[in-house]
Design an enzyme around this catalytic site. Structure first.
Site, PDB file in Angstrom:
ATOM      1  N   CYS A 191     -17.571 -33.514  28.455  1.00  0.00           N
ATOM      2  CA  CYS A 191     -17.982 -33.335  27.059  1.00  0.00           C
ATOM      3  C   CYS A 191     -17.985 -34.638  26.274  1.00  0.00           C
ATOM      4  CB  CYS A 191     -17.085 -32.319  26.372  1.00  0.00           C
ATOM      5  SG  CYS A 191     -17.152 -30.707  27.151  1.00  0.00           S
ATOM      6  N   HIS A 219     -18.427 -33.439  18.663  1.00  0.00           N
ATOM      7  CA  HIS A 219     -18.658 -32.551  19.804  1.00  0.00           C
ATOM      8  C   HIS A 219     -18.409 -31.123  19.327  1.00  0.00           C
ATOM      9  CE1 HIS A 219     -18.627 -30.595  23.571  1.00  0.00           C
ATOM     10  NE2 HIS A 219     -17.311 -30.473  23.672  1.00  0.00           N
ATOM     11  N   ASN A 226     -20.902 -24.447  23.273  1.00  0.00           N
ATOM     12  CA  ASN A 226     -20.472 -25.766  23.749  1.00  0.00           C
ATOM     13  C   ASN A 226     -21.457 -26.225  24.834  1.00  0.00           C
ATOM     14  OD1 ASN A 226     -19.228 -27.963  24.943  1.00  0.00           O
ATOM     15  ND2 ASN A 226     -17.203 -27.024  25.050  1.00  0.00           N
TER      16      ASN A 226
HETATM   17  O1  UT7 Z   1     -15.560 -29.108  25.352  1.00  0.00           O
HETATM   18  C1  UT7 Z   1     -14.410 -29.485  26.055  1.00  0.00           C
HETATM   19  C2  UT7 Z   1     -13.251 -29.234  25.274  1.00  0.00           C
HETATM   20  N1  UT7 Z   1     -13.039 -27.805  25.157  1.00  0.00           N
HETATM   21  C3  UT7 Z   1     -12.232 -27.399  24.264  1.00  0.00           C
HETATM   22  O2  UT7 Z   1     -11.740 -28.225  23.537  1.00  0.00           O
HETATM   23  C4  UT7 Z   1     -11.896 -25.958  24.180  1.00  0.00           C
HETATM   24  C5  UT7 Z   1     -10.517 -25.846  23.600  1.00  0.00           C
HETATM   25  N2  UT7 Z   1     -10.013 -24.498  23.471  1.00  0.00           N
HETATM   26  C6  UT7 Z   1     -10.528 -23.559  22.693  1.00  0.00           C
HETATM   27  O3  UT7 Z   1     -11.575 -23.715  22.101  1.00  0.00           O
HETATM   28  C7  UT7 Z   1      -9.718 -22.307  22.483  1.00  0.00           C
HETATM   29  O4  UT7 Z   1      -8.452 -22.504  23.072  1.00  0.00           O
HETATM   30  C8  UT7 Z   1     -10.363 -21.031  23.080  1.00  0.00           C
HETATM   31  C9  UT7 Z   1     -11.551 -20.603  22.208  1.00  0.00           C
HETATM   32  C10 UT7 Z   1     -10.807 -21.296  24.484  1.00  0.00           C
HETATM   33  C11 UT7 Z   1      -9.356 -19.885  23.052  1.00  0.00           C
HETATM   34  O5  UT7 Z   1      -8.822 -19.689  21.780  1.00  0.00           O
HETATM   35  P1  UT7 Z   1      -7.234 -19.566  21.572  1.00  0.00           P
HETATM   36  O6  UT7 Z   1      -7.025 -19.265  20.164  1.00  0.00           O
HETATM   37  O7  UT7 Z   1      -6.612 -20.820  22.111  1.00  0.00           O
HETATM   38  O8  UT7 Z   1      -6.874 -18.305  22.443  1.00  0.00           O
HETATM   39  P2  UT7 Z   1      -5.902 -18.174  23.700  1.00  0.00           P
HETATM   40  O9  UT7 Z   1      -6.460 -18.914  24.867  1.00  0.00           O
HETATM   41  O10 UT7 Z   1      -4.506 -18.494  23.257  1.00  0.00           O
HETATM   42  O11 UT7 Z   1      -6.009 -16.635  23.991  1.00  0.00           O
HETATM   43  C12 UT7 Z   1      -5.574 -15.649  23.040  1.00  0.00           C
HETATM   44  C13 UT7 Z   1      -5.807 -14.279  23.664  1.00  0.00           C
HETATM   45  C14 UT7 Z   1      -5.264 -14.150  25.096  1.00  0.00           C
HETATM   46  O12 UT7 Z   1      -4.741 -12.843  25.223  1.00  0.00           O
HETATM   47  P3  UT7 Z   1      -3.159 -12.583  25.160  1.00  0.00           P
HETATM   48  O13 UT7 Z   1      -2.572 -13.433  26.252  1.00  0.00           O
HETATM   49  O14 UT7 Z   1      -2.758 -13.045  23.786  1.00  0.00           O
HETATM   50  O15 UT7 Z   1      -3.072 -11.121  25.385  1.00  0.00           O
HETATM   51  C15 UT7 Z   1      -6.502 -14.272  25.942  1.00  0.00           C
HETATM   52  O16 UT7 Z   1      -6.373 -13.602  27.179  1.00  0.00           O
HETATM   53  O17 UT7 Z   1      -7.215 -14.020  23.763  1.00  0.00           O
HETATM   54  C16 UT7 Z   1      -7.539 -13.594  25.092  1.00  0.00           C
HETATM   55  N3  UT7 Z   1      -8.908 -13.964  25.389  1.00  0.00           N
HETATM   56  C17 UT7 Z   1      -9.963 -13.212  25.029  1.00  0.00           C
HETATM   57  N4  UT7 Z   1     -10.050 -12.036  24.393  1.00  0.00           N
HETATM   58  C18 UT7 Z   1     -11.281 -11.561  24.175  1.00  0.00           C
HETATM   59  C19 UT7 Z   1      -9.343 -15.092  26.019  1.00  0.00           C
HETATM   60  N5  UT7 Z   1     -10.693 -15.073  26.081  1.00  0.00           N
HETATM   61  C20 UT7 Z   1     -11.092 -13.927  25.475  1.00  0.00           C
HETATM   62  C21 UT7 Z   1     -12.344 -13.360  25.218  1.00  0.00           C
HETATM   63  N6  UT7 Z   1     -12.397 -12.180  24.560  1.00  0.00           N
HETATM   64  N7  UT7 Z   1     -13.499 -13.948  25.574  1.00  0.00           N
END
Ligand code: UT7
Length: 324
Positions: A114, A251, A281
């Site tokens: 990225c 980005h 993204n």
């Molecule tokens: O481009 C390269 C760089 N990339 C990035 O910088 C991406 C960085 N990360 C992010 O953008 C965010 O961390 C995400 C959008 C990927 C995730 O958001 P988050 O607020 O960090 O959520 P999380 O990973 O802590 O997940 C929260 C909950 C989890 O469930 P539990 O464990 O709380 O029950 C996940 O399993 O959300 C769940 N989850 C989803 N739920 C519904 C993860 N993906 C999904 C989904 N739909 N698609």
């Protein structure tokens, strides 16, 4: 006099197929509401079957050449930033070169995921400033839909396909922050973080292309910290402060990362070009896509100071300050 790499033209291409968040509700346990609220993404474009990264890159390149009012024979070199090349080799750069009918000069790819467009911009800037090239085409092009695991809800909803292209030309400046062109750069990587974002296949390991794997939450925390640091460094190197910034063109991984970084830099969201809602993204393509959108709709004007920053797999991250 100081030799500067000055923007001459910009363009982009997005594949026709637009995929709304609701598409994923049938594939995995997710919802439009979760995707919007956690990432800011509403839709993304996916390349058609048989449509390759070099096809997207060539379309963006043609748009940039037209915008610049030059032809491919006026270019000295092409750099394509991509992690999703058509083939292991030759480079996407040489494929674009052939498609454009350019038979002199050089073309190659850089791979910093990225952060790829920032790395490519820094490389092109160094080549122009050193006198190795006078006009260069820098492209970010990706087909991340090809490396998605469609059963992994934590990644498959986040990425999209597209390409953006920028043409830089050597021009003389005064050596001050008022010059047009690239004013400063900052590049970083730290390979200890490779488990946060990687693809689980490759030529010398599995012999397959592999699928993207990501630990989103720890990556998120690294992102805001490292992006604001690299952005500050780039500004300082050009004797500028965040108050001088007309547009952050970041980005586009997650609206919350974009907001968090802008807040740390003390730049209002009104001065941030946001395309994550429409493109998702698109990895190395996201910055030139956002820049092209901002120029095309008239927000980015000649003389505006742009600050771009990106982070991705590696980890690799960096920033560029440039005056349009
Ligand atoms: O481009 C390269 C760089 N990339 C990035 O910088 C991406 C960085 N990360 C992010 O953008 C965010 O961390 C995400 C959008 C990927 C995730 O958001 P988050 O607020 O960090 O959520 P999380 O990973 O802590 O997940 C929260 C909950 C989890 O469930 P539990 O464990 O709380 O029950 C996940 O399993 O959300 C769940 N989850 C989803 N739920 C519904 C993860 N993906 C999904 C989904 N739909 N698609």
């Amino acid at each position: 006099m100081t030799r500067r790499a000055v923007p001459l033209g910009i363009g982009h291409y997005l594949p026709d197929r637009i995929v709304p968040n609701s598409h994923f509700e049938a594939l995995v346990d997710t919802s439009d509401e979760w995707i919007r609220s956690r990432s800011g993404i509403e839709r993304r474009h996916f390349a058609a079957d048989g449509q390759l990264t070099s096809d997207l890159a060539t379309r963006a390149a043609r748009a940039a050449l037209e915008n610049a009012g030059i032809s491919a024979s006026d270019l000295d070199g092409i750099i394509v930033a991509t992690s999703t090349p058509d083939l292991t080799f030759p480079s996407v750069g040489t494929m674009v070169q052939a498609e454009l009918g350019m038979t002199r000069g050089f073309a190659f790819d850089v791979q910093a995921v990225c952060a790829g467009f920032i790395y490519a911009l820094c490389t092109a800037n160094a080549m122009i400033v050193s006198g190795q090239a006078n006009r260069m085409l820098i492209i970010g092009a990706e087909t991340f839909s090809r490396i998605m695991d469609w059963t992994d809800r934590s990644t498959c909803v986040l990425f999209g396909d597209g390409a953006g292209a920028l043409i830089l030309e050597a021009q003389d400046g005064m050596g001050t922050a008022q010059d047009r062109g690239i004013l400063s750069t900052d590049l970083n990587s730290d390979g200890r973080y490779r488990e946060l974002l990687y693809v689980d296949g490759g030529v010398s390991s599995t012999g397959t292309a592999g699928k993207l794997r990501m630990q989103g939450n720890p990556l998120f925390r690294q992102a805001v910290e490292k992006l604001s640091e690299t952005a500050e460094t780039a500004l300082q190197r050009a004797d500028l402060t965040s108050g001088d910034v007309d547009w952050i063109v970041p980005h586009q991984a997650n609206i919350r990362i974009i907001q968090g970084t802008a807040k740390k830099l003390d730049v209002s969201m009104e001065r941030v070009i946001q395309t994550v809602q429409d493109h998702g993204n698109t990895s190395a393509a996201s910055i030139p896509l956002a820049m092209s959108v901002g120029v095309a709709d008239g927000r980015i004007k000649r003389g505006d100071l742009i600050l771009s920053e990106a982070i991705g797999g590696g980890l690799a991250w960096g920033a560029v300050a440039l005056r349009w």
